[in-house]
Design an enzyme around this catalytic site. Structure first.
Site, PDB file in Angstrom:
ATOM      1  N   LYS A 195       0.880  -1.179   0.000  1.00  0.00           N
ATOM      2  CA  LYS A 195       0.000   0.000   0.000  1.00  0.00           C
ATOM      3  C   LYS A 195       0.909   1.218   0.000  1.00  0.00           C
ATOM      4  CE  LYS A 195      -1.994   3.134   2.016  1.00  0.00           C
ATOM      5  NZ  LYS A 195      -1.886   4.538   1.514  1.00  0.00           N
ATOM      6  N   GLU A 198      -0.768   7.430  -1.001  1.00  0.00           N
ATOM      7  CA  GLU A 198      -1.737   7.836  -2.028  1.00  0.00           C
ATOM      8  C   GLU A 198      -1.195   8.995  -2.870  1.00  0.00           C
ATOM      9  OE1 GLU A 198      -1.959   7.798   1.208  1.00  0.00           O
ATOM     10  OE2 GLU A 198      -3.195   9.379   2.057  1.00  0.00           O
ATOM     11  N   GLY A 248       6.427   5.411   8.188  1.00  0.00           N
ATOM     12  CA  GLY A 248       5.646   6.647   8.112  1.00  0.00           C
ATOM     13  C   GLY A 248       5.716   7.398   9.423  1.00  0.00           C
ATOM     14  N   GLY A 249       4.700   8.208   9.678  1.00  0.00           N
ATOM     15  CA  GLY A 249       4.706   9.078  10.855  1.00  0.00           C
ATOM     16  C   GLY A 249       4.362   8.350  12.149  1.00  0.00           C
ATOM     17  N   THR A 252       0.545   7.673  12.932  1.00  0.00           N
ATOM     18  CA  THR A 252       0.004   6.572  12.119  1.00  0.00           C
ATOM     19  C   THR A 252       0.530   5.240  12.641  1.00  0.00           C
ATOM     20  OG1 THR A 252       0.226   8.097  10.250  1.00  0.00           O
ATOM     21  CG2 THR A 252      -0.423   5.858   9.736  1.00  0.00           C
ATOM     22  N   GLY A 253       1.820   5.224  12.992  1.00  0.00           N
ATOM     23  CA  GLY A 253       2.417   3.988  13.510  1.00  0.00           C
ATOM     24  C   GLY A 253       1.703   3.494  14.757  1.00  0.00           C
ATOM     25  N   GLU A 270       8.804   1.692  11.195  1.00  0.00           N
ATOM     26  CA  GLU A 270       9.904   2.627  10.929  1.00  0.00           C
ATOM     27  C   GLU A 270       9.297   4.016  10.941  1.00  0.00           C
ATOM     28  OE1 GLU A 270      13.115   2.164  10.562  1.00  0.00           O
ATOM     29  OE2 GLU A 270      12.994   0.002  10.738  1.00  0.00           O
ATOM     30  N   CYS A 304      13.615  10.978   6.859  1.00  0.00           N
ATOM     31  CA  CYS A 304      13.373  10.618   8.266  1.00  0.00           C
ATOM     32  C   CYS A 304      14.624  10.795   9.117  1.00  0.00           C
ATOM     33  CB  CYS A 304      12.870   9.190   8.358  1.00  0.00           C
ATOM     34  SG  CYS A 304      13.926   8.043   7.476  1.00  0.00           S
ATOM     35  N   GLU A 405       8.979  16.530  14.773  1.00  0.00           N
ATOM     36  CA  GLU A 405       9.403  16.564  13.368  1.00  0.00           C
ATOM     37  C   GLU A 405       8.647  17.643  12.609  1.00  0.00           C
ATOM     38  OE1 GLU A 405       8.375  12.753  11.628  1.00  0.00           O
ATOM     39  OE2 GLU A 405      10.418  12.599  10.893  1.00  0.00           O
TER      40      GLU A 405
HETATM   41  P1  NAD Z   1       2.048   8.881   7.103  1.00  0.00           P
HETATM   42  O1  NAD Z   1       2.145   8.206   8.409  1.00  0.00           O
HETATM   43  O2  NAD Z   1       1.084   9.999   6.940  1.00  0.00           O
HETATM   44  O3  NAD Z   1       1.670   7.836   5.947  1.00  0.00           O
HETATM   45  C1  NAD Z   1       2.463   6.712   5.680  1.00  0.00           C
HETATM   46  C2  NAD Z   1       1.610   5.639   5.019  1.00  0.00           C
HETATM   47  O4  NAD Z   1       0.634   5.199   5.960  1.00  0.00           O
HETATM   48  C3  NAD Z   1       0.834   6.125   3.791  1.00  0.00           C
HETATM   49  O5  NAD Z   1       0.796   5.100   2.833  1.00  0.00           O
HETATM   50  C4  NAD Z   1      -0.556   6.380   4.368  1.00  0.00           C
HETATM   51  O6  NAD Z   1      -1.582   6.303   3.406  1.00  0.00           O
HETATM   52  C5  NAD Z   1      -0.657   5.240   5.365  1.00  0.00           C
HETATM   53  N1  NAD Z   1      -1.652   5.432   6.433  1.00  0.00           N
HETATM   54  C6  NAD Z   1      -2.138   6.597   6.943  1.00  0.00           C
HETATM   55  N2  NAD Z   1      -3.054   6.330   7.906  1.00  0.00           N
HETATM   56  C7  NAD Z   1      -3.154   4.979   8.001  1.00  0.00           C
HETATM   57  C8  NAD Z   1      -3.932   4.088   8.808  1.00  0.00           C
HETATM   58  N3  NAD Z   1      -4.791   4.542   9.731  1.00  0.00           N
HETATM   59  N4  NAD Z   1      -3.768   2.757   8.641  1.00  0.00           N
HETATM   60  C9  NAD Z   1      -2.888   2.266   7.748  1.00  0.00           C
HETATM   61  N5  NAD Z   1      -2.136   3.064   6.942  1.00  0.00           N
HETATM   62  C10 NAD Z   1      -2.253   4.413   7.067  1.00  0.00           C
HETATM   63  O7  NAD Z   1       3.532   9.336   6.736  1.00  0.00           O
HETATM   64  P2  NAD Z   1       4.006  10.180   5.498  1.00  0.00           P
HETATM   65  O8  NAD Z   1       3.545  11.584   5.702  1.00  0.00           O
HETATM   66  O9  NAD Z   1       3.640   9.477   4.236  1.00  0.00           O
HETATM   67  O10 NAD Z   1       5.595  10.077   5.650  1.00  0.00           O
HETATM   68  C11 NAD Z   1       6.315  10.915   6.482  1.00  0.00           C
HETATM   69  C12 NAD Z   1       6.700  10.212   7.765  1.00  0.00           C
HETATM   70  O11 NAD Z   1       7.407   8.992   7.473  1.00  0.00           O
HETATM   71  C13 NAD Z   1       7.658  11.010   8.598  1.00  0.00           C
HETATM   72  O12 NAD Z   1       7.261  10.969   9.945  1.00  0.00           O
HETATM   73  C14 NAD Z   1       8.990  10.291   8.425  1.00  0.00           C
HETATM   74  O13 NAD Z   1       9.902  10.506   9.462  1.00  0.00           O
HETATM   75  C15 NAD Z   1       8.568   8.881   8.292  1.00  0.00           C
HETATM   76  N6  NAD Z   1       9.598   8.064   7.616  1.00  0.00           N
HETATM   77  C16 NAD Z   1      10.359   7.194   8.364  1.00  0.00           C
HETATM   78  C17 NAD Z   1      11.365   6.451   7.758  1.00  0.00           C
HETATM   79  C18 NAD Z   1      12.243   5.495   8.547  1.00  0.00           C
HETATM   80  O14 NAD Z   1      12.997   4.735   7.931  1.00  0.00           O
HETATM   81  N7  NAD Z   1      12.196   5.479   9.856  1.00  0.00           N
HETATM   82  C19 NAD Z   1      11.572   6.577   6.391  1.00  0.00           C
HETATM   83  C20 NAD Z   1      10.770   7.460   5.667  1.00  0.00           C
HETATM   84  C21 NAD Z   1       9.781   8.196   6.294  1.00  0.00           C
END
Ligand code: NAD
Length: 518
Positions: A195, A198, A248-249, A252-253, A270, A304, A405
């Protein structure tokens, strides 16, 4: 026109398909599939707002179909039982195909994210390297044989695939983050549903075609495009998904971990980072300055592991900052194909506005704005979602700007006067992804590196990583590791197989002969 089997990239990079094929987005059972609603989403380049692609906007029902495809391929398909060496060959072939189609992939990645084309090319090289690394280690670790102390029995600890993997990825390094999951998941014999964000789905779409061409059986790789709450949530909640790996963020994690709890599936996270870059007075000044810029302003801070916290020895603060500001102000912003540009826009206007609000809040809590801190309102930069390199001085760890962040081109500056203070500041964060120390004193470098509570520590460098070396964070930067051997272990179950080769009754219970009552 470039072409990867059915999916084409034309003109400015619009992803299209032949007239009779569904709009790409839902890939299940080895083919592009009509979605339940037929809704689509237009992907626009953040550098100028031009349309890049039109992709399917999938729903939870579509995600369910992708999961069912992956489940079938795992439960009754050939892939989990294929030898690891043969699975590795598919990964090696994937690396070759990515290199063959590098221009196509780099163009799609640059247009989706707005990053410079040349940076997208580096990304594709790194993605191929990841597939090549995992392909290259195939068959090198079959588990272990245990000495049972008894020649009549054999004990082996072996690896097994976890099952169906839900892989959820962000927009900053779209295919790179996906490759860190896809390559080890496949090597271990799993099937998956990817996934992508988007906002940046184009290269994930292309990857489905490449994996098929590399020889992956239909149903092993599946894709669902759409929003997190709609389709991502299915991957965390579904009882048919055995593992969810998310990049991701933080917020969300946390929601994914909670959503996964009911099914007790494996969760790998991550997340973000608020990464310290410590500069001692004895550091090589030119290298420290140059790298302090790249640490935080590479890809406009949407990294990140960006070195967003400069922690600098008090005695060199004024001189160092004067030069750093001068250089930051001369960084040239521009679109993917602007050859003079040194970095690009932020992913969206909404994200740019969030970064600006974060800077305003930092100033309100006492930071001093040294440069940047405005939304460009003239020329080409006003059309895209650009934000200039921004430096906030006079910061301390009690500030939100130091703890949270921004995921944009924003550097905060703190000072220290002793080594202990530098370490204390660097560790005063809920995150723990990465950090760096700059000094010409080798023993101090090792002491500081050893004391930092961060998953990656650079000494006199910033940003390099290797597919062979684990990547991940302490604290709220996540759990589990990607890359390296541990990045493969995330996708493996461990199984102990005991074989008695000379079975005998143990007579633990002295059962009477049949028919005899006691
Ligand atoms: P995000 O958390 O908004 O989204 C990441 C993904 O999660 C997207 O595909 C999104 O559609 C999906 N998502 C959102 N809500 C969800 C839910 N309720 N259930 C399941 N999936 C869901 O993050 P972003 O804005 O796309 O990316 C930026 C973040 O990613 C920053 O915080 C950055 O630090 C982090 N990041 C971390 C690493 C690492 O290796 N640690 C690498 C790259 C980015």
């Amino acid at each position: 026109m470039n072409r990867v089997q059915g999916v084409q990239l034309t003109g400015l990079g619009t992803v299209t398909v032949p007239d009779d094929a569904p709009v790409p987005g839902l890939f299940a059972n080895g083919r592009w599939t009509e979605t339940a609603t037929g809704y689509t989403r237009v992907i626009r380049c953040p550098a100028d707002g031009e349309q890049v692609a039109e992709v399917a906007e999938c729903t939870a029902a579509d995600a369910g179909e992708a999961v069912a495809s992956a489940r079938r391929a795992f439960d009754s398909g050939a892939w989990p039982g294929t030898s690891e060496k043969a699975r590795g060959q598919v990964l090696l072939r994937t690396a070759e195909l990515l290199e063959r189609d590098k221009a196509l992939y780099a163009r799609a990645e640059a247009l989706d994210t707005g990053k410079r084309y040349v940076e997208a090319e580096y990304d594709i090289d790194d993605i191929a390297a990841c597939f090549r690394y995992y392909g290259g280690i195939a068959g090198t670790d079959a588990g272990r044989v245990i000495d049972t102390g008894n020649p009549g029995s054999i004990s082996r600890v072996v690896h097994a695939p976890v099952g169906v993997c839900g892989l959820i990825t962000p927009w900053n390094y779209p295919l790179l983050q996906a490759s860190w999951k896809v390559a080890p998941a496949l090597l271990a014999g799993n099937t998956f549903v990817l996934k992508p964000s988007e906002l940046t789905p184009s290269t994930a779409i292309l990857l489905m075609e490449t994996l098929l061409e590399a020889g992956l059986p239909p149903g092993v790789a599946n894709l669902v495009t759409g929003t997190g709450p709609e389709v991502g949530a299915v991957l965390s909640e579904s009882p048919d998904v055995d593992l969810v790996s998310f990049t991701g963020g933080l917020a969300t994690g946390i929601s994914i971990m909670k959503a996964a709890a009911d099914t007790v599936k494996r969760v790998a996270l991550e997340l973000g980072g608020k990464n310290p870059n410590i500069v001692f007075a004895d550091a090589d000044r030119e290298s420290a300055l140059d790298n302090a810029l790249t640490a935080v302003f590479l890809h406009s801070g949407q990294v990140c592991s960006a070195g967003t916290r400069l922690i600098i020895e008090e005695s060199i603060h004024d001189e160092f900052m004067a030069e750093l500001v001068r250089r930051a102000q001369s960084i040239r912003l521009g679109g993917p194909f602007d050859e003079r540009a040194e970095t690009g826009p932020l992913i969206s206007a909404a994200h740019r506005d969030r970064v600006h609000a974060y800077v305003q809040a930092g100033i309100a809590e006492g930071a001093t704005l040294l440069c940047g801190g405005y939304i460009p309102d003239t020329g080409a930069l006003a059309i895209g979602s650009y934000y200039p390199p921004t430096i906030l001085d006079d910061c301390h760890t009690s500030m939100n700007a130091v703890q949270e962040e921004s995921f944009g081109p924003v550097l905060t500056v703190e000072t220290f006067s002793t080594e202990q203070e530098a370490i204390m500041l660097a560790n005063d964060t809920a995150y723990g992804l990465a950090g760096a120390v700059w000094t010409n004193d080798g023993s101090r470098a090792q002491r500081v590196a050893g004391s930092l509570r961060h998953g990656t520590v650079w000494i006199n460098d910033y940003h390099p990583y290797l597919p062979q070396a684990e990547w991940g964070g302490f604290g709220k930067s996540g759990n589990g590791r990607e890359l390296g051997l541990q990045g493969l272990a995330e996708y493996r179950e461990t199984k102990h197989i005991w074989q008695n080769i000379n079975p005998q009754p143990s007579h633990w219970f002295e059962s009477p002969p049949a028919g005899v009552q006691q």
